[in-house]
Motif scaffolding. Structure first.
Motif, PDB file in Angstrom:
ATOM      1  N   PHE A 180       0.858  -1.191   0.000  1.00 60.07           N
ATOM      2  CA  PHE A 180       0.000   0.000   0.000  1.00 60.07           C
ATOM      3  C   PHE A 180       0.885   1.228   0.000  1.00 60.07           C
ATOM      4  O   PHE A 180       2.062   1.194   0.413  1.00 60.07           O
ATOM      5  CB  PHE A 180      -0.956   0.009   1.203  1.00 60.07           C
ATOM      6  N   SER A 181       0.342   2.330  -0.471  1.00 61.40           N
ATOM      7  CA  SER A 181       1.081   3.580  -0.600  1.00 61.40           C
ATOM      8  C   SER A 181       0.801   4.465   0.612  1.00 61.40           C
ATOM      9  O   SER A 181      -0.354   4.851   0.856  1.00 61.40           O
ATOM     10  CB  SER A 181       0.697   4.314  -1.886  1.00 61.40           C
TER      11      SER A 181
ATOM     12  N   VAL B 185       4.891   0.554   0.841  1.00 63.82           N
ATOM     13  CA  VAL B 185       5.271  -0.458   1.824  1.00 63.82           C
ATOM     14  C   VAL B 185       4.646  -1.781   1.401  1.00 63.82           C
ATOM     15  O   VAL B 185       3.457  -1.833   1.057  1.00 63.82           O
ATOM     16  CB  VAL B 185       4.794  -0.076   3.240  1.00 63.82           C
ATOM     17  N   GLY B 186       5.440  -2.858   1.399  1.00 65.47           N
ATOM     18  CA  GLY B 186       4.946  -4.162   0.957  1.00 65.47           C
ATOM     19  C   GLY B 186       5.389  -5.280   1.868  1.00 65.47           C
ATOM     20  O   GLY B 186       6.357  -5.167   2.635  1.00 65.47           O
ATOM     21  N   LEU B 187       4.659  -6.425   1.778  1.00 70.51           N
ATOM     22  CA  LEU B 187       4.938  -7.577   2.626  1.00 70.51           C
ATOM     23  C   LEU B 187       4.576  -8.850   1.875  1.00 70.51           C
ATOM     24  O   LEU B 187       3.505  -8.944   1.266  1.00 70.51           O
ATOM     25  CB  LEU B 187       4.132  -7.488   3.927  1.00 70.51           C
ATOM     26  N   ASN B 188       5.469  -9.840   1.916  1.00 70.33           N
ATOM     27  CA  ASN B 188       5.214 -11.197   1.425  1.00 70.33           C
ATOM     28  C   ASN B 188       5.468 -12.155   2.576  1.00 70.33           C
ATOM     29  O   ASN B 188       6.585 -12.229   3.094  1.00 70.33           O
ATOM     30  CB  ASN B 188       6.129 -11.554   0.243  1.00 70.33           C
TER      31      ASN B 188
ATOM     32  N   THR C 215       9.429 -14.632   5.229  1.00 69.89           N
ATOM     33  CA  THR C 215       8.825 -13.306   5.176  1.00 69.89           C
ATOM     34  C   THR C 215       9.791 -12.309   4.564  1.00 69.89           C
ATOM     35  O   THR C 215      10.978 -12.299   4.891  1.00 69.89           O
ATOM     36  CB  THR C 215       8.423 -12.840   6.594  1.00 69.89           C
ATOM     37  N   ASN C 216       9.255 -11.488   3.691  1.00 67.16           N
ATOM     38  CA  ASN C 216      10.036 -10.433   3.046  1.00 67.16           C
ATOM     39  C   ASN C 216       9.251  -9.138   3.135  1.00 67.16           C
ATOM     40  O   ASN C 216       8.110  -9.058   2.657  1.00 67.16           O
ATOM     41  CB  ASN C 216      10.316 -10.795   1.582  1.00 67.16           C
ATOM     42  N   MET C 217       9.850  -8.128   3.734  1.00 61.26           N
ATOM     43  CA  MET C 217       9.235  -6.798   3.850  1.00 61.26           C
ATOM     44  C   MET C 217      10.071  -5.802   3.071  1.00 61.26           C
ATOM     45  O   MET C 217      11.299  -5.907   3.034  1.00 61.26           O
ATOM     46  CB  MET C 217       9.165  -6.377   5.331  1.00 61.26           C
TER      47      MET C 217
END
Length: 922
Positions: A847-848, A855-858, A871-873
């Protein structure tokens, strides 16, 4: 020029009236001017003006040319008259004189406001969005003036009533573009001097205070700045006093200093070479400096690119670290337009962790990875196709050498090489291939080669060549043939290429000949009888037995002994069947005022009767697997890659039921008069099973259930399961008694089941259509040259590593998936029942925070082990012509933190600031 001349038509006529006759002869255009500004038609001029029109007010009468010829001589004149004496009189022809320095091509010009010609001064003046074209040169500016005597054209800008500069001169010459404050171009020498110019070369822009353009289009700049930022005041640039541009080749500068936001930095370079070439060019690939916690300081991705022509190129890259680790990758690509294209990656790596003097803390690993992709143009050889997708390597390669999210979470890799041929006009099809699958976690490898299939499509031997009327029932009889060849070896990756790998190899071949036809009954039913014959060929026979004297370990005696017998073995099977199928529709309509209009239910029942004699009893034996002499019936060819015939005879009924459920609801978006919309409730839901009438026990088979749907076009749901209708004893063994006979209201025991859900949500992408068109164009472009191949590789990297290529045009995005599986089955070798439940949820999104911060998350969660998955941020910042990204892997076997700032332009991809820390737990 005095301003009184501008738009003064009468004064202009008085000064040029006496010279008008000579101008008409010498100048091939007409001046159209008026008291008020209006657009002028496109005209042409050349340098005959200075010589054809004298600089005085009297008229000059061109000299006439008179030719006299004798009778009978053709003089090729426009007209002639003959008098009584026989002499021929010829009309006079006026030939204007041409200047020695006349241009070799016309010059076309126009202006929106006015065009003024000053004959005494030999000058042209153009006002208001003026433009001039000469050969490949296209020049536009707010004002222009041309000096006939010197051959120099000057273009300048102007200011509007608010004092804003408008109409800056823009010059385009053979693909080169220059934007400046003032430009002077000499038509004779074809040289130009440009002040305060801004020009673009590929992805780069050059800002210069003074630029000189030579006749061969070579550019010399003074007080320059090179940047890839497209703003008038760039965010960064390399400042150099002198610069030289060789068209379509290089931008070369002397000592240069990096400026950021106009502030000089301590970074100086002695010289700079920026390529602006199109196509292949061999050259050095500069390395990237990194710091790795386990490998030490290092240089990554350094190497050399070899351009070997239109059809081949090679990229060599290597990594080296201070603690002794290194890796080398060779990546050749090849292509031939309208024929084929592909690429190969060969990687070897040597990894050293820790101190060799401390064995407990020292790790050494040698790994390799091979990937190969090949595709063939379908039009190259109609009916023939060859393709390859190979991904093979050591199990620990990803562990030590790969750091992106999608690759590290994937423990399964595979390969496929296929060749297929279809005979035109014939019913034959041949497919040959090599298949490979590998589990990086368990280190299990399976290779199948050669793997072939030969098929003869259904032919109708009793059907005449020309059908007349309704076909007879026997004319619908169809016969086909299918042959399958399998050669497979399953082993641990450490045994690759060793004798144990070849000992584990299995070979088999299966032949199948089905005969079938269909007969419609009562318009709603379809009867389909059929005969199917199968034959199996094996090269290995396996026998397993329990031995009480086998030593498994020093604390355990007794185990299973397996023996193999090589040779040629065959088995066969035949079955006869007849099936009946139909479709039943049911509709329930609601009231007119209801938003739900109707619900439709479609049932597709299928029932068939089949008989298969027991032709496989000789291929089965009783296998005792423990000290208690518990046994099960298994085949000598159990585990064969082509399967084995089913044990015992079968004469019974097969049944199945498939369901489809959908409804019609009111919708305002429907443009038709009905205002209805179809909503699928269940895409499919069914059950399948069989009942064996000739079996002495366990006559009813297991029930297979399935369901699938897509709710609201957003949530994909699929589920499947198996029910065993028979009960079990205290040790989990099946007994010939149904579950519902024990007082339970159930169709059977659930032996295995699975369910998966997935959905995706995202906000509207303002540039989605343009992006999709660009992606489609990249995917459809033929890999005819290296540039297009590189674009496709970059596109694949964007899809595999979304964290590195975030999309700031999508404010938010979320992907969710959930999977659950359950097994409850008897394991013969263990003598008990094992129940296992696994469930996993994964999520990724971004999300922006602002239009420039993302900002992103997997990540995911493993409910079986009750731990968070890999986990990857990441955090990304759009800096216009630069981009900053922060990546964090906070926990797990591999942990990493990195921050990278780099330009977006590909030409400066190696100009980056990277700081990373990596940690391993073994």
């Amino acid at each position: 020029m005095s301003s009184s001349y501008k738009n003064n038509y009468k004064k202009f006529l008085r000064q040029t009236y006496l010279a008008f006759a000579g101008v008409v002869i010498a100048v091939p255009f007409i001046i159209d001017a008026s008291g008020v500004g209006r657009p002028h038609a496109s005209l042409t001029f050349n340098k005959t003006l200075a010589d054809a029109v004298p600089a005085r007010k009297d008229t000059v009468k061109p000299k006439a040319l008179k030719v006299t010829a004798k009778p009978g001589v053709d003089t090729n004149v426009v007209s002639k008259d003959q008098d009584t004496t026989g002499a021929v009189s010829v009309d006079t022809v006026f030939i204007p004189k041409v200047s020695k320095d006349t241009l070799d091509a016309p010059v076309t010009y126009k202006a929106k406001d006015s065009i003024i010609l000053m004959v005494p001064d030999k000058r042209f003046y153009l006002y208001g969005t003026a433009s001039t074209k000469y050969k490949t040169i296209d020049l536009s500016a707010e004002k222009m003036n041309f000096d006939q005597a010197t051959g120099v054209l000057e273009a300048t800008n102007a200011k509007d009533t608010a004092g804003k500069i408008i109409g800056r001169p823009v010059m385009n010459d053979g693909g080169q573009s220059f934007e400046s404050d003032t430009l002077r171009y000499n038509f004779t020498s074809q040289k130009a001097k440009i002040y305060n110019t801004r020009s673009q070369y590929g992805e780069g822009y050059i800002h210069s205070e003074l630029t000189k353009k030579a006749a061969d289009n070579t550019i010399f700049g003074f007080k320059n700045g090179y940047t890839t930022c497209n703003l008038d005041t760039p965010h960064f640039s390399f400042r150099a006093r002198k610069i030289k541009v060789i068209p379509d080749k290089l931008v070369i500068s002397g000592p240069a200093n990096l400026e950021i936001m106009g502030i000089p930095t301590p970074l100086y370079i002695p010289f700079a070479i920026f390529p602006i070439t199109q196509g292949q060019r061999s050259g050095i690939l500069p390395p990237q400096y990194v710091v790795n916690q386990q490998k030490g300081m290092g240089l990554e991705n350094g190497g050399y690119y070899f351009g070997m022509g239109e059809h081949l190129d090679l990229t060599l890259r290597g990594d080296v670290y201070s603690y002794g680790s290194w890796s080398l990758t060779a990546s050749p690509t090849y292509r031939k337009r309208y024929k084929y294209n592909g690429g190969l990656n060969l990687s070897v790596a040597n990894t050293r962790f820790g101190d060799p003097a401390v064995p407990s803390e020292f790790t050494k690993s040698r790994d390799f990875r091979i990937t190969w992709n090949h595709s063939m143009d379908s039009k190259a050889r109609p009916g023939v196709n060859f393709g390859a997708s190979v991904n093979f390597g050591s199990s620990s390669y990803n562990r030590f050498n790969v750091f992106d999210y999608s690759t590290r979470v994937n423990n399964n890799i595979g390969s496929s090489i296929t060749f297929s041929k279809t005979w035109q006009g014939k019913p034959y099809n041949l497919t040959l291939g090599l298949n490979h699958s590998q589990n990086l976690a368990t280190r299990d490898v399976s290779i199948s080669f050669p793997d072939g299939t030969f098929t003869v499509n259904t032919i109708y031997p009793f059907q005449p060549k020309e059908m007349v009327g309704t076909p007879k029932w026997y004319e619908k009889i169809g016969v086909s043939y299918n042959a399958v060849l399998r050669n497979q070896a399953s082993f641990k990756d450490s045994l690759f290429g060793k004798q144990a790998m070849f000992d584990a190899m299995q070979t088999g071949m299966q032949h199948t000949i089905p005969v079938s036809f269909s007969i419609p009954i009562l318009k709603t039913l379809t009867l389909s009888p059929g005969i199917n014959y199968s034959e199996y060929w094996y090269t290995k026979k396996m026998t397993k037995r329990w031995r009480n004297d086998k030593i498994v370990s020093k604390d355990s005696i007794g185990g299973i002994d397996t023996s193999y017998q090589a040779g040629f073995f065959s088995a066969r099977d035949i079955s006869v069947s007849v099936s009946l199928s139909t479709a039943v529709y049911g509709m329930y309509a609601f009231s007119k005022n209801s938003k739900v209009k109707a619900i439709r239910h479609v049932l597709r029942p299928t029932i068939s009767a089949s008989y298969r004699p027991d032709m496989s009893s000789q291929y089965y034996y009783y296998y005792y697997y423990n000290r208690l002499h518990d046994s099960t019936r298994v085949s000598y060819f159990d585990g064969s890659i082509i399967g084995v015939p089913s044990p015992g005879a079968f004469g019974g009924i097969n049944f199945g039921l498939d369901n489809n459920l959908e409804m019609k609801v009111f919708s305002r978006k429907d443009t038709s008069g009905n205002h209805e919309k179809k909503v699928k409730l269940l895409d499919g839901f069914g059950i399948n099973g069989s009942y064996n009438l000739v079996a002495d026990s366990f006559k009813l088979s297991n029930f297979s259930l399935y369901a699938r749907t897509n709710l609201f076009d957003k949530v994909n749901i699929s589920a499947s399961g198996t029910l065993d209708p028979y009960a079990t004893d205290g040790r989990g063994r099946r007994i010939d008694k149904f579950v519902w006979q024990q007082g339970k209201i159930s169709l059977g025991r659930l032996t295995n089941a699975s369910i998966s859900l997935s959905t995706s949500f995202q906000s509207k992408d303002k540039k989605g259509q343009d992006k999709q068109k660009k992606i489609d164009s990249l995917e459809n472009i033929s890999n005819a040259d290296a540039a297009m191949a590189a674009q496709q590789r970059q596109l694949q990297m964007m899809r595999n590593n979304p964290g590195e290529y975030v999309d700031f045009d999508i404010p938010w995005r979320l992907d969710l998936s959930y999977s659950l599986s359950y097994t409850n089955q008897l394991i013969p070798d263990s003598g008990g029942v094992i129940k296992r439940i696994t469930q996993y949820v994964s999520f990724n999104g971004d999300f922006s925070l602002t239009p420039k911060w993302k900002v992103g998350l997997n990540s995911g969660f493993d409910f079986t082990n009750m731990q968070i998955a890999y986990t990857n941020m990441y955090i990304s910042r759009d800096l216009h012509c630069w981009q900053m990204s922060i990546n964090l892997i906070p926990f797990g076997t591999f942990r990493q933190f990195s921050i990278t700032i780099n330009p977006k332009a590909g030409i400066l991809r190696d100009l980056r600031i990277n700081r990373s820390r990596q940690f391993y737990d073994f």
